[in-house]
Design an enzyme around this catalytic site. Structure first.
Site, PDB file in Angstrom:
ATOM      1  N   ASN A  14      -3.060   8.624 -16.465  1.00 28.29           N
ATOM      2  CA  ASN A  14      -2.680   9.869 -15.778  1.00 28.29           C
ATOM      3  C   ASN A  14      -1.344  10.386 -16.300  1.00 28.29           C
ATOM      4  O   ASN A  14      -1.170  11.593 -16.490  1.00 28.29           O
ATOM      5  CB  ASN A  14      -2.618   9.631 -14.266  1.00 28.29           C
ATOM      6  CG  ASN A  14      -3.990   9.718 -13.617  1.00 28.29           C
ATOM      7  OD1 ASN A  14      -4.555  10.800 -13.505  1.00 28.29           O
ATOM      8  ND2 ASN A  14      -4.535   8.575 -13.225  1.00 28.29           N
ATOM      9  N   MET A  90       2.107   1.145  -8.238  1.00 27.85           N
ATOM     10  CA  MET A  90       1.447   0.312  -7.234  1.00 27.85           C
ATOM     11  C   MET A  90       2.434  -0.410  -6.313  1.00 27.85           C
ATOM     12  O   MET A  90       2.160  -1.513  -5.848  1.00 27.85           O
ATOM     13  CB  MET A  90       0.506  -0.684  -7.925  1.00 27.85           C
ATOM     14  CG  MET A  90      -0.535  -0.018  -8.815  1.00 27.85           C
ATOM     15  SD  MET A  90      -1.544   1.250  -7.983  1.00 27.85           S
ATOM     16  CE  MET A  90      -2.673   0.200  -7.090  1.00 27.85           C
ATOM     17  N   ARG A  91       3.570   0.208  -6.062  1.00 29.19           N
ATOM     18  CA  ARG A  91       4.530  -0.345  -5.106  1.00 29.19           C
ATOM     19  C   ARG A  91       4.660   0.603  -3.925  1.00 29.19           C
ATOM     20  O   ARG A  91       4.700   1.834  -4.116  1.00 29.19           O
ATOM     21  CB  ARG A  91       5.930  -0.487  -5.731  1.00 29.19           C
ATOM     22  CG  ARG A  91       5.999  -1.371  -6.940  1.00 29.19           C
ATOM     23  CD  ARG A  91       5.877  -2.837  -6.627  1.00 29.19           C
ATOM     24  NE  ARG A  91       6.818  -3.307  -5.624  1.00 29.19           N
ATOM     25  CZ  ARG A  91       6.708  -4.481  -4.999  1.00 29.19           C
ATOM     26  NH1 ARG A  91       5.698  -5.271  -5.255  1.00 29.19           N
ATOM     27  NH2 ARG A  91       7.607  -4.848  -4.106  1.00 29.19           N
ATOM     28  N   ILE A  92       4.738   0.035  -2.736  1.00 26.63           N
ATOM     29  CA  ILE A  92       5.011   0.851  -1.553  1.00 26.63           C
ATOM     30  C   ILE A  92       6.498   1.173  -1.538  1.00 26.63           C
ATOM     31  O   ILE A  92       7.328   0.293  -1.775  1.00 26.63           O
ATOM     32  CB  ILE A  92       4.593   0.102  -0.274  1.00 26.63           C
ATOM     33  CG1 ILE A  92       3.062  -0.038  -0.247  1.00 26.63           C
ATOM     34  CG2 ILE A  92       5.097   0.812   0.969  1.00 26.63           C
ATOM     35  CD1 ILE A  92       2.542  -0.887   0.892  1.00 26.63           C
ATOM     36  N   ASN A 107       1.700  12.012  -5.490  1.00 29.43           N
ATOM     37  CA  ASN A 107       0.987  10.779  -5.841  1.00 29.43           C
ATOM     38  C   ASN A 107      -0.477  11.112  -6.070  1.00 29.43           C
ATOM     39  O   ASN A 107      -1.014  12.027  -5.446  1.00 29.43           O
ATOM     40  CB  ASN A 107       1.094   9.795  -4.665  1.00 29.43           C
ATOM     41  CG  ASN A 107       0.316   8.510  -4.879  1.00 29.43           C
ATOM     42  OD1 ASN A 107       0.413   7.897  -5.954  1.00 29.43           O
ATOM     43  ND2 ASN A 107      -0.455   8.095  -3.897  1.00 29.43           N
ATOM     44  N   HIS A 109      -4.228   9.366  -5.719  1.00 34.02           N
ATOM     45  CA  HIS A 109      -4.875   8.239  -5.048  1.00 34.02           C
ATOM     46  C   HIS A 109      -6.376   8.342  -5.273  1.00 34.02           C
ATOM     47  O   HIS A 109      -6.955   9.415  -5.096  1.00 34.02           O
ATOM     48  CB  HIS A 109      -4.552   8.277  -3.549  1.00 34.02           C
ATOM     49  CG  HIS A 109      -5.085   7.083  -2.818  1.00 34.02           C
ATOM     50  ND1 HIS A 109      -4.504   5.835  -2.908  1.00 34.02           N
ATOM     51  CD2 HIS A 109      -6.164   6.937  -2.020  1.00 34.02           C
ATOM     52  CE1 HIS A 109      -5.198   4.978  -2.182  1.00 34.02           C
ATOM     53  NE2 HIS A 109      -6.219   5.622  -1.636  1.00 34.02           N
ATOM     54  N   THR A 141       4.781  11.103   1.735  1.00 33.12           N
ATOM     55  CA  THR A 141       5.570  11.011   2.969  1.00 33.12           C
ATOM     56  C   THR A 141       5.674   9.522   3.317  1.00 33.12           C
ATOM     57  O   THR A 141       4.976   8.699   2.716  1.00 33.12           O
ATOM     58  CB  THR A 141       4.896  11.804   4.109  1.00 33.12           C
ATOM     59  OG1 THR A 141       3.566  11.314   4.270  1.00 33.12           O
ATOM     60  CG2 THR A 141       4.877  13.296   3.814  1.00 33.12           C
ATOM     61  N   GLU A 143       4.517   7.552   5.512  1.00 32.35           N
ATOM     62  CA  GLU A 143       3.290   6.810   5.846  1.00 32.35           C
ATOM     63  C   GLU A 143       2.400   6.728   4.612  1.00 32.35           C
ATOM     64  O   GLU A 143       2.099   7.752   3.982  1.00 32.35           O
ATOM     65  CB  GLU A 143       2.549   7.517   6.994  1.00 32.35           C
ATOM     66  CG  GLU A 143       1.469   6.650   7.592  1.00 32.35           C
ATOM     67  CD  GLU A 143       0.651   7.380   8.659  1.00 32.35           C
ATOM     68  OE1 GLU A 143      -0.465   6.939   8.931  1.00 32.35           O
ATOM     69  OE2 GLU A 143       1.137   8.403   9.195  1.00 32.35           O
ATOM     70  N   GLU A 174      -9.577  12.528 -12.606  1.00 29.68           N
ATOM     71  CA  GLU A 174      -8.185  12.456 -12.152  1.00 29.68           C
ATOM     72  C   GLU A 174      -7.222  13.221 -13.064  1.00 29.68           C
ATOM     73  O   GLU A 174      -6.268  13.843 -12.599  1.00 29.68           O
ATOM     74  CB  GLU A 174      -7.733  10.992 -12.057  1.00 29.68           C
ATOM     75  CG  GLU A 174      -8.368  10.236 -10.907  1.00 29.68           C
ATOM     76  CD  GLU A 174      -7.754   8.857 -10.706  1.00 29.68           C
ATOM     77  OE1 GLU A 174      -6.548   8.682 -10.958  1.00 29.68           O
ATOM     78  OE2 GLU A 174      -8.493   7.938 -10.296  1.00 29.68           O
TER      79      GLU A 174
HETATM   80  C1  GAR Z   1      -5.657   5.639 -11.026  1.00 27.86           C
HETATM   81  O1  GAR Z   1      -7.023   5.530 -10.723  1.00 27.86           O
HETATM   82  C2  GAR Z   1      -4.897   6.082  -9.795  1.00 27.86           C
HETATM   83  O2  GAR Z   1      -5.601   6.988  -8.985  1.00 27.86           O
HETATM   84  C3  GAR Z   1      -4.692   4.781  -9.083  1.00 27.86           C
HETATM   85  O3  GAR Z   1      -4.411   3.855 -10.089  1.00 27.86           O
HETATM   86  C4  GAR Z   1      -5.055   4.261 -11.295  1.00 27.86           C
HETATM   87  C5  GAR Z   1      -3.997   4.319 -12.375  1.00 27.86           C
HETATM   88  O4  GAR Z   1      -4.585   4.580 -13.634  1.00 27.86           O
HETATM   89  N1  GAR Z   1      -3.628   4.865  -8.131  1.00 27.86           N
HETATM   90  C6  GAR Z   1      -3.581   4.140  -7.017  1.00 27.86           C
HETATM   91  O5  GAR Z   1      -4.447   3.343  -6.718  1.00 27.86           O
HETATM   92  C7  GAR Z   1      -2.375   4.386  -6.155  1.00 27.86           C
HETATM   93  N2  GAR Z   1      -2.529   3.768  -4.870  1.00 27.86           N
HETATM   94  P1  GAR Z   1      -3.664   5.021 -14.848  1.00 27.86           P
HETATM   95  O6  GAR Z   1      -2.545   3.996 -14.932  1.00 27.86           O
HETATM   96  O7  GAR Z   1      -4.567   4.958 -16.039  1.00 27.86           O
HETATM   97  O8  GAR Z   1      -3.151   6.394 -14.555  1.00 27.86           O
END
Ligand code: GAR
Length: 204
Positions: A14, A90-92, A107, A109, A141, A143, A174
């Protein structure tokens, strides 16, 4: 020029799509830094190949989330971003961090939020027998995965799907979704106000 900082944790496809969209004018901005919480993130190599500044803030080197977030915030701010983009990060993030960038952090998702916040979204969609799945770009946000939605894509779930085939079908949507949604932000069409996303004149 609108300055964009991207946070990643892995492959970075992405982020790559966003960089390419900036290069070809589909996004009216420039990615000035790519930051990861791990030096194993494959996307760092692509960013370096584009002469984009990269940095790693290794979350395992910090005693707690607040210390990690404080270091990350200082680093992100040093690049003076107009927009902070979470692209597979992938960190909160703590409320203090999120509130600092509120209204200028987005973000992606891999689900049709508000369905399936958190991890394992494709597994959850399959387990639920959903016939439709997708991806969402939203303002961040405090949450988790609950901020106002800017744009979504939908794909069918096929009876033969595995987690992997479904994830691949969603990912194919995406990149265009993120490019489109980020340009809406950069151009001022999508705005965050009072916990809502305003798109032009419409409130979502
Ligand atoms: C993507 O599918 C994105 O939507 C997801 O991780 C992947 C990253 O792919 N994001 C999450 O799950 C966030 N909670 P990428 O590193 O190839 O962009």
């Amino acid at each position: 020029m609108t300055r964009i900082v991207v946070l990643i944790s892995g492959r970075g496809s992405n982020m790559q799509a966003i960089v390419e969209a900036c290069n070809n004018g589909a996004i009216d901005g420039s990615v000035v830094a790519v930051i990861s919480n791990t030096d194993k993130a494959g996307g760092l190599k692509f960013a370096q190949s584009q002469n984009i500044a990269t940095a790693v803030v290794d979350h395992t080197a910090f005693a707690d989330r607040n210390q990690f977030d404080a270091e990350l915030l200082t680093l992100v701010d040093s690049f003076k971003p107009d927009w902070l983009v979470l692209a597979g990060f992938m960190r909160i993030l703590s409320a203090d961090f999120v509130n600092h960038f509120l209204g200028r952090m987005v973000n992606i998702h891999p689900s049709l939020l508000p369905q399936y916040p958190g991890l394992n979204t494709h597994t959850k969609a399959l387990a639920a027998g959903d016939t439709e799945h997708g991806a969402t770009v939203h303002f961040v946000t405090p949450e988790l995965d609950a901020g106002p939605i800017i744009a979504q894509t939908r794909v069918p779930v096929l009876p033969t799907d595995t987690e992997q085939t479904l994830a691949e079908r969603v990912l194919l949507t995406e990149h265009d979704l993120f490019t489109h949604a980020l340009q809406l932000c950069v151009s001022g069409v999508a705005r965050y106000a009072d916990g809502k996303c305003t798109l032009g004149n419409a409130r979502m």
